[in-house]
Design a protein around this motif. Structure first.
Motif, mmCIF file in Angstrom:
data_model
loop_
_atom_site.group_PDB
_atom_site.id
_atom_site.type_symbol
_atom_site.label_atom_id
_atom_site.label_comp_id
_atom_site.label_asym_id
_atom_site.label_seq_id
_atom_site.Cartn_x
_atom_site.Cartn_y
_atom_site.Cartn_z
ATOM 1 N N GLN A 138 41.692 35.489 23.615
ATOM 2 C CA GLN A 138 41.975 36.630 24.492
ATOM 3 C C GLN A 138 43.389 36.593 25.055
ATOM 4 N N ASP A 139 44.136 35.549 24.675
ATOM 5 C CA ASP A 139 45.522 35.385 25.116
ATOM 6 C C ASP A 139 45.646 35.485 26.634
ATOM 7 N N LEU A 140 44.826 34.666 27.317
ATOM 8 C CA LEU A 140 44.837 34.682 28.783
ATOM 9 C C LEU A 140 46.033 33.907 29.316
ATOM 10 N N HIS A 141 46.605 34.386 30.419
ATOM 11 C CA HIS A 141 47.726 33.711 31.068
ATOM 12 C C HIS A 141 47.485 33.659 32.574
ATOM 13 N N GLY A 142 47.997 32.609 33.188
ATOM 14 C CA GLY A 142 47.930 32.487 34.634
ATOM 15 C C GLY A 142 46.636 31.882 35.120
ATOM 16 N N GLU A 143 46.732 31.240 36.270
ATOM 17 C CA GLU A 143 45.576 30.525 36.823
ATOM 18 C C GLU A 143 44.395 31.430 37.155
ATOM 19 N N PRO A 144 44.575 32.608 37.772
ATOM 20 C CA PRO A 144 43.416 33.433 38.148
ATOM 21 C C PRO A 144 42.544 33.835 36.963
ATOM 22 N N SER A 145 43.157 34.314 35.886
ATOM 23 C CA SER A 145 42.360 34.775 34.747
ATOM 24 C C SER A 145 41.690 33.611 34.021
ATOM 25 N N ILE A 146 42.382 32.482 33.917
ATOM 26 C CA ILE A 146 41.797 31.316 33.248
ATOM 27 C C ILE A 146 40.692 30.712 34.111
ATOM 28 N N THR A 147 40.882 30.717 35.421
ATOM 29 C CA THR A 147 39.832 30.240 36.332
ATOM 30 C C THR A 147 38.572 31.080 36.173
ATOM 31 N N ALA A 148 38.728 32.396 36.160
ATOM 32 C CA ALA A 148 37.574 33.293 36.023
ATOM 33 C C ALA A 148 36.836 33.028 34.721
ATOM 34 N N GLU A 149 37.587 32.800 33.656
ATOM 35 C CA GLU A 149 36.980 32.505 32.352
ATOM 36 C C GLU A 149 36.194 31.202 32.394
ATOM 37 N N HIS A 150 36.796 30.173 32.976
ATOM 38 C CA HIS A 150 36.144 28.849 33.006
ATOM 39 C C HIS A 150 34.901 28.872 33.902
ATOM 40 N N VAL A 151 34.993 29.570 35.030
ATOM 41 C CA VAL A 151 33.837 29.684 35.929
ATOM 42 C C VAL A 151 32.693 30.396 35.221
ATOM 43 N N GLN A 152 33.000 31.485 34.517
ATOM 44 C CA GLN A 152 31.954 32.235 33.824
ATOM 45 C C GLN A 152 31.302 31.398 32.729
ATOM 46 N N ASN A 153 32.088 30.615 32.016
ATOM 47 C CA ASN A 153 31.532 29.775 30.953
ATOM 48 C C ASN A 153 30.611 28.705 31.521
ATOM 49 N N ASN A 154 30.989 28.121 32.645
ATOM 50 C CA ASN A 154 30.125 27.125 33.280
ATOM 51 C C ASN A 154 28.846 27.760 33.817
ATOM 52 N N LYS A 155 28.954 28.985 34.341
ATOM 53 C CA LYS A 155 27.754 29.692 34.789
ATOM 54 C C LYS A 155 26.818 29.968 33.613
ATOM 55 N N SER A 156 27.405 30.340 32.482
ATOM 56 C CA SER A 156 26.594 30.628 31.297
ATOM 57 C C SER A 156 25.864 29.387 30.818
ATOM 58 N N VAL A 157 26.564 28.262 30.819
ATOM 59 C CA VAL A 157 25.935 27.004 30.401
ATOM 60 C C VAL A 157 24.844 26.621 31.396
ATOM 61 N N ARG A 158 25.094 26.822 32.675
ATOM 62 C CA ARG A 158 24.086 26.525 33.696
ATOM 63 C C ARG A 158 22.843 27.388 33.495
ATOM 64 N N GLU A 159 23.040 28.669 33.209
ATOM 65 C CA GLU A 159 21.904 29.564 32.977
ATOM 66 C C GLU A 159 21.087 29.112 31.773
ATOM 67 N N MET A 160 21.774 28.674 30.726
ATOM 68 C CA MET A 160 21.081 28.186 29.537
ATOM 69 C C MET A 160 20.228 26.962 29.871
ATOM 70 N N LEU A 161 20.782 26.031 30.642
ATOM 71 C CA LEU A 161 20.025 24.853 31.047
ATOM 72 C C LEU A 161 18.861 25.247 31.951
ATOM 73 N N GLY A 162 19.107 26.212 32.845
ATOM 74 C CA GLY A 162 18.064 26.655 33.760
ATOM 75 C C GLY A 162 16.875 27.250 33.045
ATOM 76 N N GLN A 163 17.124 27.889 31.904
ATOM 77 C CA GLN A 163 16.028 28.449 31.119
ATOM 78 C C GLN A 163 15.082 27.372 30.603
ATOM 79 N N ARG A 164 15.583 26.148 30.532
ATOM 80 C CA ARG A 164 14.767 25.002 30.102
ATOM 81 C C ARG A 164 14.361 24.146 31.293
ATOM 82 N N GLY A 165 14.516 24.694 32.489
ATOM 83 C CA GLY A 165 14.088 23.980 33.692
ATOM 84 C C GLY A 165 14.993 22.841 34.115
#
Length: 290
Positions: free
Chosen positions: A224-251
């Motif tokens: 996505q050719d992201l630049h700067g801390e805010p946009s990269i932070t948002a991307e990394h936070v969302q990816n960690n949330k997604s992984v957390r949701e996946m784990l949560g589905q398995r309890g």
């Protein structure tokens, strides 16, 4: 390390056990013929396997041990379809030599993953081999996370984020993965000193989860050719949330998983075990084999 189904372990163990040989008059010295374990390690061509053996000989020299003690050139006569015989080259290998071959083999092969632990422990007890495999899996997971974090750090540095910014991005990712618990909060919860990396005390599953989120971030930052801390932070936070949701589905809640033994201690133990393995494997040098 590739995942190995529990039910396949006895089959693999039995196959490797059947290839063990002993030096005449020295039953405490075990050895294996390279041609015997070649197929067991998933190599169909001797030309490919001999390359791994040569790398292992170099590894033996690098660690300060004499290759001739652990790798011995021999020749064997093999029957041909016509009823005649042909001489072929082979190697006698101590347990340490076999261990080095497994370490230098293709880690994508599940036979190699098993052999790394099988030859590392001087026992035929399956439960101890399984324990070693779990230890090895955790060490590998930690190594992968280190590499993915290094790659992300390099990638985002070129996109306007310095080391301090990377630390903030990683911390906010941890908070998303651990349900609002910051990196320091997790260290406090798990009894980890402030100066040590959190990942060095996490179980394999959580390390793998952090690695997946980091790899996703690295991929999307580039795609996505992201630049700067805010946009990269948002991307990394969302990816960690997604992984957390996946784990949560398995309890599974990562913040509730207990800490495990310090990775640094495990790494020191593995190195110490390797030295013991080399010394306890005996020597094939100057032994007459009839």
């Amino acid at each position: 390390m590739d995942f190995i189904m529990t039910e396949t372990l006895p089959t693999l163990k039995e196959a490797f056990d059947k290839t063990i040989q002993h030096v005449p008059d020295q039953e405490d010295v075990e050895f294996w013929y390279a041609r015997d374990i070649q197929q067991l390690l998933g190599y169909s061509r001797w030309e490919n396997f001999i390359t791994v053996i040569r790398k292992s000989i170099t590894s033996c020299e690098t660690t300060g041990f004499f290759p001739e003690d652990h790798f011995r050139d021999v020749t064997k006569m093999v029957p041909l379809g016509s009823g005649s015989q042909r001489e072929i080259s082979d190697f006698m290998l101590t347990r340490y030599a076999c261990y080095l071959i497994a370490q230098n083999g293709d880690p994508r092969k599940q036979e190699i993953a098993f052999a790394q632990s099988y030859f590392a422990v001087q026992t035929r007890k399956q439960e101890l081999i399984e324990d070693r495999m779990k230890l090895h899996a955790r060490l590998e997971a930690r190594d992968r996370l280190r590499e993915s974090e290094k790659a992300l750090s390099r990638n985002i540095y070129e996109r306007g984020v310095d080391d301090k910014g990377f630390g903030r991005i990683r911390s906010k990712g941890d908070s998303a993965l651990f349900g609002g618990n910051t990196t320091q909060a997790m260290k406090t919860k798990l009894g980890i000193v402030k100066t040590r990396p959190l990942a060095d005390f996490l179980p394999t599953l959580t390390i793998a989860a952090k690695n997946l989120a980091t790899e996703m971030t690295n991929h999307n930052v580039t795609q996505q050719d992201l630049h700067g801390e805010p946009s990269i932070t948002a991307e990394h936070v969302q990816n960690n949330k997604s992984v957390r949701e996946m784990l949560g589905q398995r309890g599974i809640k990562p913040e509730n998983l207990p800490a495990e033994e310090d990775i640094q201690k495990l790494e020191r133990r593995v190195k110490a075990d390797e030295k013991k393995l080399a010394k306890n494997s005996g020597s094939l040098n100057k032994i007459a084999i009839k």
